[in-house]
Design a protein around this motif. Structure first.
Motif, PDB file in Angstrom:
ATOM      1  N   HIS A  71       2.840  -0.577   3.852  1.00  0.00           N
ATOM      2  CA  HIS A  71       4.045   0.080   4.352  1.00  0.00           C
ATOM      3  C   HIS A  71       5.097  -0.973   4.726  1.00  0.00           C
ATOM      4  CE1 HIS A  71       1.174   3.372   4.783  1.00  0.00           C
ATOM      5  NE2 HIS A  71       2.220   4.195   4.853  1.00  0.00           N
ATOM      6  N   PRO A  72       6.372  -0.575   4.773  1.00  0.00           N
ATOM      7  CA  PRO A  72       7.432  -1.521   5.173  1.00  0.00           C
ATOM      8  C   PRO A  72       7.258  -1.980   6.624  1.00  0.00           C
ATOM      9  CG  PRO A  72       8.379   0.419   4.122  1.00  0.00           C
ATOM     10  CD  PRO A  72       6.919   0.699   4.329  1.00  0.00           C
ATOM     11  N   TRP A  73       7.369  -3.298   6.831  1.00  0.00           N
ATOM     12  CA  TRP A  73       7.145  -3.905   8.132  1.00  0.00           C
ATOM     13  C   TRP A  73       8.119  -3.387   9.186  1.00  0.00           C
ATOM     14  CZ3 TRP A  73       4.328  -5.777  11.665  1.00  0.00           C
ATOM     15  CH2 TRP A  73       4.867  -6.514  12.724  1.00  0.00           C
ATOM     16  N   ASP A  74       9.372  -3.218   8.842  1.00  0.00           N
ATOM     17  CA  ASP A  74      10.359  -2.785   9.837  1.00  0.00           C
ATOM     18  C   ASP A  74       9.993  -1.431  10.429  1.00  0.00           C
ATOM     19  OD1 ASP A  74      11.825  -5.092   9.486  1.00  0.00           O
ATOM     20  OD2 ASP A  74      13.092  -4.213   7.915  1.00  0.00           O
ATOM     21  N   GLY A 122       8.582  -7.585   2.359  1.00  0.00           N
ATOM     22  CA  GLY A 122       8.682  -6.930   3.658  1.00  0.00           C
ATOM     23  C   GLY A 122       7.605  -5.890   3.891  1.00  0.00           C
ATOM     24  N   LEU A 123       6.487  -5.987   3.161  1.00  0.00           N
ATOM     25  CA  LEU A 123       5.386  -5.037   3.310  1.00  0.00           C
ATOM     26  C   LEU A 123       4.237  -5.676   4.076  1.00  0.00           C
ATOM     27  CD1 LEU A 123       5.310  -3.586  -0.320  1.00  0.00           C
ATOM     28  CD2 LEU A 123       6.474  -2.653   1.685  1.00  0.00           C
TER      29      LEU A 123
END
Length: 166
Positions: A71-74, A122-123
């Motif tokens: 999943h996207p880190w942000d 960014g994952l």
């Protein structure tokens, strides 16, 4: 108006007032406070109340982070931060830089989790997705260890001494 569902916290409080619970900060002070060398240093002695935070179990956080691999880190970070008392425990498991990556992370005396990192896209990714408890090294046959929340298989030495079930 729809009722909003509040998400559960990613940590839980643990009883630290039980008899026999020891914390690192009190033992050192207890053995040195009545020595002759310490009587001369009374003004230099620190507070009896350390700034360590005891009594929190972050196991729900570690399971949450493992479930967010890919999943996207942000998004993962913002959700985790909103459900925690402080953001530091996130970085016990997640490495932001290449030099900080670890295959496994020890979170408790006998609890281990896969190390995570944020890739170039960014994952959230596992440092070593193929890591098994057997590859991590020798462990005591007489303690119970967990890896990603699953108990290790007992060794033959421990099984040999176990009492038979009736």
């Amino acid at each position: 108006m729809k009722p909003t569902l509040q998400k559960l916290l990613l940590y839980r409080s643990v009883n630290t007032r039980t008899h026999g619970v020891r914390h690192g900060s009190c033992r050192a002070y207890r053995y040195e406070r009545h020595t002759k060398s310490e009587k001369d240093k009374r003004s230099n002695r620190g507070s009896m109340h350390s700034h360590q935070r005891h009594g929190f179990d972050y196991t729900p956080l570690f399971r949450f982070l493992l479930s967010k691999v890919g999943h996207p880190w942000d998004e993962v970070f913002s959700e985790a931060k909103a459900r925690l008392d402080r953001p530091e425990p996130i970085f016990w498991m997640v490495a932001m830089h290449e030099s900080d990556k670890e295959e496994s992370v020890r979170t408790d005396e006998n609890s281990y989790y896969s190390g995570l990192w944020v890739d170039e896209a960014g994952l959230v990714q596992k440092v070593n997705p193929m890591l098994t408890p057997e590859q991590m090294g020798p462990f005591s046959d007489y303690d119970t260890h967990t890896f990603n929340g699953v108990v290790f298989a007992q060794s033959s030495a421990r099984k040999r001494w176990a009492k038979p079930t009736v």
